[in-house]
Motif scaffolding. Sequence first.
Motif, short mmCIF file in Angstrom:
data_model
loop_
_atom_site.label_atom_id
_atom_site.label_comp_id
_atom_site.label_asym_id
_atom_site.label_seq_id
_atom_site.Cartn_x
_atom_site.Cartn_y
_atom_site.Cartn_z
N TRP A 150 -3.34 1.87 7.17
CA TRP A 150 -3.33 0.87 6.08
C TRP A 150 -2.22 1.15 5.07
CZ3 TRP A 150 -4.54 1.04 0.72
CH2 TRP A 150 -4.68 -0.21 0.13
N LYS A 151 -1.95 2.40 4.80
CA LYS A 151 -0.97 2.75 3.77
C LYS A 151 0.47 2.67 4.26
CE LYS A 151 -0.04 6.31 0.26
NZ LYS A 151 1.42 6.42 0.42
N PRO B 147 0.80 -1.24 0.00
CA PRO B 147 0.00 0.00 0.00
C PRO B 147 0.82 1.28 0.00
CG PRO B 147 -0.89 -1.59 1.57
CD PRO B 147 0.41 -2.14 1.10
N ALA C 110 -7.33 5.63 9.78
CA ALA C 110 -7.36 4.28 9.21
C ALA C 110 -6.62 4.23 7.87
CB ALA C 110 -8.81 3.83 9.04
N GLN C 111 -6.78 5.26 7.05
CA GLN C 111 -6.06 5.31 5.78
C GLN C 111 -4.55 5.33 6.00
OE1 GLN C 111 -7.59 8.76 3.72
NE2 GLN C 111 -8.99 7.54 2.49
#
Length: 323
Positions: free
Chosen positions: A193-194, A139, A189-190
Motif C-alpha cells: 500500500w505504501k 502513501p 500489505a503495508q
Amino acid sequence: MVSTTNEYLLKPAALPKTNTNRKNRVWNALKRDKYLYLLGLPGLLCLVIFKYFPMWGVLIAFQDYSPYMGFFKSEWVGFEHFQRFFNNPDFYQLLRNTLAINLLSLVFFFPIPIVLSLMLNEVRNEVFKRIVQSIVYLPHFLSWVIIAGLTFSLFATGEGLINQVLVSLGAKPVEWLTTPNYFWGFLTAQSVWKEAGWGTIIFLAAMANVDPHLYEAARMDGASRLQQMRNITLPAIQNVIVILLILKLGHIMDVGFEQVILLQNAAVSSVSDVFDTYIYRVGVKQGQFSYTTAVGLFKSAIGLLLVIGSNKLVKKAGGEGFY
C-alpha cells in the motif's frame, strides 16, 4: 635510397608517452563541466561522509570494543563474535523471520509496481492518468508512524473499526495484531500500500522511451493491446526489471526496522524478531556494540554475495546485468 636512409636517421626519435595529455584532458573536462560537478558535489560528500567513512567501524566486529579505548586500542578477538552469533539459539529464528518477510515481499510486492505501471501506461486519458498516479503516490509520503497508527485504528482488537463492524454484524472480534499467523501478511500489505505506487515511477520512465513506431507497426499487423504489452512493452523494460531485482536481492537480509518495531508486540515476537530489531535490542539497548556490528557485517556480506551471484547468473543467461 641513401637520401631516404639519411632522412630516416636524421628523424628525431619518438618521445615516450607521458600522462601530460591525459591530465590536460581531465582538467579541461573539469573546467568545461565545472557546474555539473559542483552540482554533484553535495551528493558525493554525503556518500563519502555517511557511507564510506563509517566503514572503519566494521573493525569493532573483530574486537572487544570499548569506547574508552577506541578503535585501535581495543582488544582484538578475531571471529569470536561471529561464532557466538552462529551458535546463538535465536540465530535460526532471526534468519527464518528475515528471509520469510523478504521472500513474501519479493513474491507479492515486487511484481505489483510492474503490473500497475503496465496498467497506467495503457490509460489514454491524461487527466485521469495523472489523478490515479497522484493517488497511488500519496502513501509514499506518509511516515511509518502514521501508517502504524492507521493500522491500529482499523485492526485493534477492542476499538478497531474492522472489529467494530464485525461485532455489529454479530461476529466475534478477530485479534489481527496479536496473532502470529497474520503478522507477515500485515507487513507485506503495508509495504504494498505504501510503496507500490511510488515504485511505478522507474518503470513508467522506461516505458516512455519505447519507440511509438513499434506500437504503430504492431497495430497495423493486427496485434491487440495485450499482445503489444507482452511483445513490446515488457521486453523494453526487461533490463530495468532485472536490475531492480538484483538490487532487491542485495537487501534480502534487510527488513524495514521502523515498520517492524512499530507493529511488534510480545504476542508476535516469535515471528517479528528480525536481524534489525535484534541489533537494536542487543546493540543499542544493551551496549554490545562489537557483537551486533558482527551481525550487521554478516548481513552485508550475504547481501553482497547475492548481488554478485545474481548478476553473474543474469549475464550467463544472456542479460546485461547490473555491472
